[in-house]
Scaffold this motif. Structure first.
Motif, PDB file in Angstrom:
ATOM      1  N   PHE A 262      22.509 -22.964  17.389  1.00 33.41           N
ATOM      2  CA  PHE A 262      22.467 -23.580  16.060  1.00 33.41           C
ATOM      3  C   PHE A 262      22.945 -22.582  15.002  1.00 33.41           C
ATOM      4  CE2 PHE A 262      20.057 -24.740  12.171  1.00 33.41           C
ATOM      5  CZ  PHE A 262      20.529 -26.042  11.995  1.00 33.41           C
ATOM      6  N   THR A 266      26.448 -24.103  14.167  1.00 35.56           N
ATOM      7  CA  THR A 266      26.162 -25.035  13.081  1.00 35.56           C
ATOM      8  C   THR A 266      26.090 -24.314  11.739  1.00 35.56           C
ATOM      9  OG1 THR A 266      24.906 -26.469  14.580  1.00 35.56           O
ATOM     10  CG2 THR A 266      24.595 -26.808  12.211  1.00 35.56           C
ATOM     11  N   PRO A 322      25.238 -29.507   8.539  1.00 38.11           N
ATOM     12  CA  PRO A 322      26.693 -29.379   8.389  1.00 38.11           C
ATOM     13  C   PRO A 322      27.203 -29.853   7.033  1.00 38.11           C
ATOM     14  CG  PRO A 322      26.155 -30.269  10.552  1.00 38.11           C
ATOM     15  CD  PRO A 322      24.883 -30.268   9.763  1.00 38.11           C
ATOM     16  N   VAL A 414      29.989 -28.648  19.660  1.00 37.28           N
ATOM     17  CA  VAL A 414      29.322 -28.296  18.401  1.00 37.28           C
ATOM     18  C   VAL A 414      28.369 -29.410  17.977  1.00 37.28           C
ATOM     19  CG1 VAL A 414      29.683 -27.755  15.967  1.00 37.28           C
ATOM     20  CG2 VAL A 414      31.236 -26.818  17.693  1.00 37.28           C
ATOM     21  N   THR A 415      28.792 -30.656  18.156  1.00 31.81           N
ATOM     22  CA  THR A 415      27.918 -31.789  17.843  1.00 31.81           C
ATOM     23  C   THR A 415      26.704 -31.809  18.763  1.00 31.81           C
ATOM     24  OG1 THR A 415      29.798 -33.111  17.081  1.00 31.81           O
ATOM     25  CG2 THR A 415      27.791 -34.302  17.672  1.00 31.81           C
ATOM     26  N   LEU A 418      24.052 -29.460  17.510  1.00 32.84           N
ATOM     27  CA  LEU A 418      23.318 -30.001  16.363  1.00 32.84           C
ATOM     28  C   LEU A 418      22.278 -31.027  16.809  1.00 32.84           C
ATOM     29  CD1 LEU A 418      22.966 -30.238  13.288  1.00 32.84           C
ATOM     30  CD2 LEU A 418      24.725 -32.023  13.324  1.00 32.84           C
TER      31      LEU A 418
END
Length: 459
Positions: A262, A266, A322, A414-415, A418
């Motif tokens: 994270f 993120t 984000p 990356v998603t 999150l």
């Protein structure tokens, strides 16, 4: 509300401090591997994310065997040191060495590295059980008073907050001291430093609890282990408390495993792991007296519901990081920290209540069996946090690497980071709220074996 026991003895301040300092070990060992081990394996040892998650989880399954056994052994131990403290000393002498070995292995990569880390982590989990299980059994035997248990455990939670600061701030700082993402050498330095801290904490607790009262502690349960398990299984309050605690621990462990990712992917700064933990710890320390008051005002069950809702809400709000940026991420952790403080304090206070009621009703000492089973299942469930997060990363297409072969992660990965840090844990935490509503102590049981005691009455 449950009335406190009349004329219940007060645990001396020195014993409270001595007991509480042991949490430097329990909180640190729970946090550091959960925070750094998965990242260490995927980004330094080139272990695939799914395999790294499985290796972190697999040794904890051993807890299902060793923790109940240690609890039973400590219940039956007779020594001048008491039933619990000899086992705590054994853990103090073995855990630091096994912990260092986890991060100080030979130059291996891939599957061989995963197997080595898994074997060392198994040894560390065994040594940890020797200390943790008897340590957590002690509060139920120190006092017979319903609310004093919460007050006693408040001291433990203060040390947990301090230990979280050490593990969440000091450990990543040492790791990142030789570069933004750390080096193998910095991980080894971190392991030695944390091992020394745990050793000092365990010895401090061993000596600090030398004068701990064993008020009303009954004789050991001489039944077979399986028969004791059956008795524990029939304890409805314990089963629901174990369920809600395990659910919350699953979310906590998943967030710990996700934290370095994270921060890196993120928030955009690997070193942000340190500051994120810093803002998490503050509310844990400052709100502890508030949770003690709330547990008296709304009873422990009502306070637990409130704590879980705050915890879940702060976790869910972090999903907007984000869009709203790093400062916003840090602010959401203030809520998370306040919720964690209440959840952890009330978990252990309610466990001590369940154990004390069982001892009063049966006249048998089996606190070790309760806490052994509790820590085994909770630890096993918690170990799946890293596995779940590793699975989420794999689904998102996360690419394993080592420092000599840096990679650029796809947007889907990356998603996944999150979601694995925010939305998924928040949903898991909310499930514990419904389980909390099922938890109730018996309405009419003798709180102790003394004729002058009051009886607990739930609303």
């Amino acid at each position: 509300m449950i009335a406190p026991v009349a004329n219940a003895p007060t645990v001396p301040r020195g014993v409270r401090l001595g007991y509480g300092v042991g949490s430097f070990c329990t909180a640190t060992f729970a946090a550091v591997p959960g925070l750094l081990l998965l990242y260490y394996m995927t980004n330094f040892l080139a272990v695939p994310a799914w395999l790294a998650g499985a290796i972190v989880a697999a040794p904890k399954v051993w807890d299902l065997v060793i923790n109940p056994l240690v609890g039973r052994w400590s219940d039956r131990t007779r020594s001048r040191l008491g039933p619990r403290r000899p086992w705590m000393l054994a853990g103090a002498l073995t855990l630091p060495l096994a912990f260092v070995a986890v991060f100080a292995g030979p130059p291996l990569r891939g599957l061989p590295a995963a197997l080595y880390v898994g074997a060392c982590f198994l040894l560390a989990a065994t040594a940890y059980a020797l200390f943790e299980v008897p340590y957590k059994a002690m509060p139920a035997e120190m006092t017979e008073d319903y609310h004093e248990r919460t007050s006693l455990l408040q001291w433990r939670m203060v040390f947990i907050g301090a230990a979280t600061a050490i593990s969440g701030i000091l450990a990543p700082t040492i790791v990142n001291s030789q570069g933004d993402n750390g080096t193998l050498g910095s991980y080894r330095l971190m392991a030695v430093t944390i091992a020394v801290i745990m050793f000092a904490a365990m010895l401090g607790s061993f000596f600090g609890t030398a004068r701990a009262p064993m008020t009303g502690a009954p004789e050991p349960d001489g039944g077979r282990l399986w028969e004791q398990f059956k008795a524990v299984r029939r304890n409805r309050a314990f089963i629901w408390l174990l369920a809600l605690s395990s659910t919350q621990m699953l979310a906590v462990s998943m967030m710990l495993a996700a934290a370095p990712y994270f921060a890196a992917y993120t928030v955009g700064n690997p070193k942000a792991t340190t500051t994120l933990f810093a803002v998490l710890v503050g509310p844990m320390l400052l709100t502890m007296p508030l949770w003690v008051w709330l547990s008296k005002r709304f009873d422990k069950r009502g306070a637990m519901v409130l704590a879980a809702v705050i915890y879940a809400g702060g976790t869910a709000l972090a999903a907007a990081t984000p869009v709203l940026g790093p400062v916003y991420a840090h602010l959401t952790l203030l809520l998370v920290g306040a919720g964690i403080a209440g959840v952890q304090l009330l978990q252990f206070s309610m466990l001590a209540d369940v154990v004390a009621v069982d001892a009063a009703v049966t006249g048998k000492r089996r606190a070790g069996v309760f806490t052994g089973l509790w820590t085994a299942i909770e630890s096993g469930i918690a170990s799946f946090g890293a596995l779940f997060f590793g699975t989420v990363l794999s689904i998102g297409g996360f690419i394993e690497s080592d420092p000599s072969r840096p990679v650029r992660q796809p947007d889907t990965a990356v998603t996944a980071v999150l979601l694995g840090q925010t939305v998924v844990p928040s949903v898991i935490i909310l499930l514990s709220v419904f389980m909390t509503l099922k938890y109730r102590l018996p309405r009419d049981v003798p709180w102790t074996d003394q004729a002058s005691t009051t009886r607990p009455a739930m609303p």
